[in-house]
Scaffold this motif. Sequence first.
Motif, mmCIF file in Angstrom:
data_model
loop_
_atom_site.group_PDB
_atom_site.id
_atom_site.type_symbol
_atom_site.label_atom_id
_atom_site.label_comp_id
_atom_site.label_asym_id
_atom_site.label_seq_id
_atom_site.Cartn_x
_atom_site.Cartn_y
_atom_site.Cartn_z
ATOM 1 N N PHE A 8 0.803 -1.223 0.000
ATOM 2 C CA PHE A 8 0.000 0.000 0.000
ATOM 3 C C PHE A 8 0.833 1.268 0.000
ATOM 4 C CE2 PHE A 8 -2.990 -3.094 1.896
ATOM 5 C CZ PHE A 8 -4.066 -2.920 1.037
ATOM 6 N N GLY A 9 2.132 1.151 0.335
ATOM 7 C CA GLY A 9 2.980 2.335 0.383
ATOM 8 C C GLY A 9 2.766 3.175 1.631
ATOM 9 N N PHE A 10 2.216 2.569 2.687
ATOM 10 C CA PHE A 10 2.010 3.301 3.930
ATOM 11 C C PHE A 10 3.347 3.666 4.565
ATOM 12 C CE2 PHE A 10 -2.109 0.737 4.398
ATOM 13 C CZ PHE A 10 -2.890 1.762 3.905
ATOM 14 N N SER A 11 3.345 4.766 5.291
ATOM 15 C CA SER A 11 4.524 5.126 6.081
ATOM 16 C C SER A 11 4.710 4.070 7.165
ATOM 17 C CB SER A 11 4.322 6.499 6.740
ATOM 18 O OG SER A 11 3.302 6.415 7.727
ATOM 19 N N LYS A 12 5.892 4.053 7.765
ATOM 20 C CA LYS A 12 6.161 3.099 8.843
ATOM 21 C C LYS A 12 5.155 3.280 9.979
ATOM 22 C CE LYS A 12 9.729 1.405 11.938
ATOM 23 N NZ LYS A 12 11.100 1.498 12.396
ATOM 24 N N THR A 13 4.879 4.526 10.331
ATOM 25 C CA THR A 13 3.944 4.824 11.421
ATOM 26 C C THR A 13 2.542 4.322 11.107
ATOM 27 O OG1 THR A 13 5.241 6.759 12.023
ATOM 28 C CG2 THR A 13 2.973 6.692 12.828
ATOM 29 N N GLU A 55 2.384 0.457 11.034
ATOM 30 C CA GLU A 55 2.405 -0.095 12.387
ATOM 31 C C GLU A 55 1.088 0.152 13.116
ATOM 32 O OE1 GLU A 55 5.980 1.226 14.353
ATOM 33 O OE2 GLU A 55 7.234 -0.018 13.050
ATOM 34 N N ARG A 56 0.459 1.303 12.890
ATOM 35 C CA ARG A 56 -0.841 1.591 13.505
ATOM 36 C C ARG A 56 -1.878 0.571 13.031
ATOM 37 N NH1 ARG A 56 -5.642 3.592 12.534
ATOM 38 N NH2 ARG A 56 -5.242 4.097 10.362
ATOM 39 N N LEU A 57 -1.905 0.309 11.725
ATOM 40 C CA LEU A 57 -2.862 -0.652 11.176
ATOM 41 C C LEU A 57 -2.550 -2.071 11.635
ATOM 42 C CD1 LEU A 57 -3.190 0.862 7.617
ATOM 43 C CD2 LEU A 57 -5.006 0.733 9.339
ATOM 44 N N MET A 58 -1.276 -2.419 11.671
ATOM 45 C CA MET A 58 -0.870 -3.746 12.137
ATOM 46 C C MET A 58 -1.311 -3.954 13.583
ATOM 47 S SD MET A 58 1.599 -5.050 14.380
ATOM 48 C CE MET A 58 2.872 -3.814 14.373
ATOM 49 N N LEU A 59 -1.141 -2.931 14.427
ATOM 50 C CA LEU A 59 -1.558 -3.044 15.826
ATOM 51 C C LEU A 59 -3.078 -3.160 15.957
ATOM 52 C CD1 LEU A 59 0.960 -0.615 17.539
ATOM 53 C CD2 LEU A 59 0.841 -3.115 17.793
ATOM 54 N N ALA A 60 -3.809 -2.495 15.073
ATOM 55 C CA ALA A 60 -5.268 -2.644 15.069
ATOM 56 C C ALA A 60 -5.639 -4.088 14.722
ATOM 57 C CB ALA A 60 -5.906 -1.666 14.085
ATOM 58 N N VAL A 61 -4.964 -4.651 13.726
ATOM 59 C CA VAL A 61 -5.201 -6.051 13.374
ATOM 60 C C VAL A 61 -4.922 -6.937 14.586
ATOM 61 C CG1 VAL A 61 -4.368 -7.978 11.959
ATOM 62 C CG2 VAL A 61 -4.753 -5.745 10.895
ATOM 63 N N HIS A 62 -3.807 -6.691 15.238
ATOM 64 C CA HIS A 62 -3.383 -7.520 16.371
ATOM 65 C C HIS A 62 -4.311 -7.383 17.582
ATOM 66 C CE1 HIS A 62 -0.671 -9.735 18.964
ATOM 67 N NE2 HIS A 62 -0.680 -8.736 19.824
ATOM 68 N N HIS A 63 -4.643 -6.161 17.952
ATOM 69 C CA HIS A 63 -5.415 -5.927 19.174
ATOM 70 C C HIS A 63 -6.932 -5.975 18.972
ATOM 71 C CE1 HIS A 63 -1.923 -5.130 21.602
ATOM 72 N NE2 HIS A 63 -1.506 -4.202 20.762
ATOM 73 N N GLU A 64 -7.402 -5.501 17.823
ATOM 74 C CA GLU A 64 -8.849 -5.439 17.577
ATOM 75 C C GLU A 64 -9.347 -6.590 16.708
ATOM 76 O OE1 GLU A 64 -9.783 -1.449 16.181
ATOM 77 O OE2 GLU A 64 -8.197 -0.663 17.482
ATOM 78 N N GLY A 65 -8.415 -7.349 16.125
ATOM 79 C CA GLY A 65 -8.788 -8.488 15.302
ATOM 80 C C GLY A 65 -8.881 -8.199 13.824
ATOM 81 N N HIS A 66 -8.913 -6.927 13.464
ATOM 82 C CA HIS A 66 -8.977 -6.555 12.039
ATOM 83 C C HIS A 66 -8.689 -5.065 11.884
ATOM 84 C CE1 HIS A 66 -12.927 -5.268 13.457
ATOM 85 N NE2 HIS A 66 -13.002 -4.497 12.372
ATOM 86 N N ALA A 67 -8.437 -4.669 10.631
ATOM 87 C CA ALA A 67 -8.263 -3.247 10.303
ATOM 88 C C ALA A 67 -8.694 -3.016 8.864
ATOM 89 C CB ALA A 67 -6.811 -2.811 10.486
#
Length: 97
Positions: free
Chosen positions: A46-51, A54-66
């Motif tokens: 997607f070309g997302f910035s590192k920040t 990581e925000r989306l990855m953490l949403a996947v991890h903690h909330e189950g999806h993003a």
Amino acid sequence: MSPLAQPDIDVDRHESVAASPPWQTVVWNDPVNLMSYVSHVFREYFGFSKTEAERLMLAVHHEGHAVVAEGAREQMELHAQAMHDYGLWATVREAPR
């Protein structure tokens, strides 16, 4: 000589298509992929910035999806297929109104 017939145009139908809500690509948590890999995929594809990745990855991890993308259904289906190609779980859904 008769004039050419004019096609009936359903204006309401065209307006409803234009006003239809966008679709979303949703990435789901899974027991296989490392968080660092999910972040890497988000940055690479997607070309997302590192920040942002990581925000989306953490949403996947903690909330189950993003929600990682929003737009036309066909494009969201391409994104979901790309996520599958990377080994991630992804689906397409209509964006909430």
